[in-house]
Design a protein around this motif. Sequence first.
Motif, PDB file in Angstrom:
ATOM      1  N   GLY A 140      -8.202  34.580  47.280  1.00 49.22           N
ATOM      2  CA  GLY A 140      -8.070  35.799  46.576  1.00 49.22           C
ATOM      3  C   GLY A 140      -6.797  36.129  45.919  1.00 49.22           C
ATOM      4  O   GLY A 140      -5.804  35.864  46.269  1.00 49.22           O
ATOM      5  N   ASN A 141      -7.261  36.646  44.816  1.00 48.19           N
ATOM      6  CA  ASN A 141      -5.860  37.251  43.852  1.00 48.19           C
ATOM      7  C   ASN A 141      -4.737  38.026  44.482  1.00 48.19           C
ATOM      8  O   ASN A 141      -5.670  39.151  45.174  1.00 48.19           O
ATOM      9  CB  ASN A 141      -6.346  37.831  42.302  1.00 48.19           C
ATOM     10  N   GLY A 142      -3.583  37.698  44.441  1.00 47.36           N
ATOM     11  CA  GLY A 142      -2.720  38.438  45.100  1.00 47.36           C
ATOM     12  C   GLY A 142      -2.486  38.582  46.528  1.00 47.36           C
ATOM     13  O   GLY A 142      -1.621  39.240  47.213  1.00 47.36           O
ATOM     14  N   CYS A 143      -3.316  37.770  47.164  1.00 47.04           N
ATOM     15  CA  CYS A 143      -3.249  37.519  48.637  1.00 47.04           C
ATOM     16  C   CYS A 143      -2.302  36.485  49.133  1.00 47.04           C
ATOM     17  O   CYS A 143      -2.080  35.449  48.735  1.00 47.04           O
ATOM     18  CB  CYS A 143      -4.859  36.841  49.268  1.00 47.04           C
ATOM     19  N   PRO A 144      -1.428  36.928  50.090  1.00 44.73           N
ATOM     20  CA  PRO A 144      -0.120  35.810  50.266  1.00 44.73           C
ATOM     21  C   PRO A 144      -0.432  35.109  51.152  1.00 44.73           C
ATOM     22  O   PRO A 144      -1.427  34.729  51.981  1.00 44.73           O
ATOM     23  CB  PRO A 144       0.431  36.976  51.218  1.00 44.73           C
ATOM     24  N   SER A 145      -0.088  33.607  50.834  1.00 47.97           N
ATOM     25  CA  SER A 145      -0.018  32.612  51.673  1.00 47.97           C
ATOM     26  C   SER A 145       0.787  32.632  52.805  1.00 47.97           C
ATOM     27  O   SER A 145       1.882  33.447  52.799  1.00 47.97           O
ATOM     28  CB  SER A 145       0.192  31.315  50.814  1.00 47.97           C
ATOM     29  N   THR A 146       0.521  31.959  53.956  1.00 51.17           N
ATOM     30  CA  THR A 146       1.564  31.829  55.064  1.00 51.17           C
ATOM     31  C   THR A 146       1.612  30.359  55.663  1.00 51.17           C
ATOM     32  O   THR A 146       0.779  29.509  55.493  1.00 51.17           O
ATOM     33  CB  THR A 146       1.208  32.774  56.132  1.00 51.17           C
ATOM     34  N   SER A 147       2.737  29.925  56.118  1.00 52.97           N
ATOM     35  CA  SER A 147       2.995  28.648  56.693  1.00 52.97           C
ATOM     36  C   SER A 147       4.013  28.425  57.405  1.00 52.97           C
ATOM     37  O   SER A 147       4.900  29.401  57.859  1.00 52.97           O
ATOM     38  CB  SER A 147       3.524  27.861  55.330  1.00 52.97           C
TER      39      SER A 147
END
Length: 237
Positions: A140-147
Amino acid sequence: MGILNLLVLVLVMSFIHGSQSTILTITNHCPFTIWPAILTGSGPAASSTGFELAPQASTDVTAQPSWSGRVWARTKCSNSGQFSCKTGDCGSNQISCNGKGGAPPATLIEYTLAGSENKDFYDVSLVDGFNLPVKVVPSGNGCPSTSCPVDINAACPNDLALMDGGAKIGCKSACLAFGTPQLCCSGAFATPDVCKPSNYSQIFKSKCPQAYSYAYDDKSSTFTCPNGGNYQITFCP
């Protein structure tokens, strides 16, 4: 109610709610084979509960709206008489976990799809410890990644380390290692006002600031995205 009418009703209700199924594309960038596992907590079961994944390979798993569950990877698995793994083993004696959870320590990716305000909620959790680095990227556009992109095993204190032949293959949480209410946020410590980060959880947080490091690490570790997108989960990113 006839089958046709029932199908129409299901389609209409899905359209009204605005929720869509989600594809979790799980990729292995580790230089060794892993065995991803999926546990459904609530909602319709995901399309797989576990499989083998060679280096550089990918597999899609489909989850329906309202699915809540977790994904992790098992490592150092063998099938001598019965299938078992040295990290993340789900105790099913098969490659499929069949509704069983993974033995900690294991890096977890947790999801609630189409939750409050029709949003997906997701996080990387080290509350049960760590075994492999991972990254989650929404479409999704603008949705943050996490890791948690680094190998915490290398920096794991000896009193938390899961060993195999002299090598650190996992890093236990302090709760798992010592079991005290203060470290487990249980008993008299079962509220965020009382249960605070420990020296051990801060080791996890310093290496992976986006990941849950202990039970009440919500503010910096839970992410949201409007339902309808898909997710790329990469182990050893």
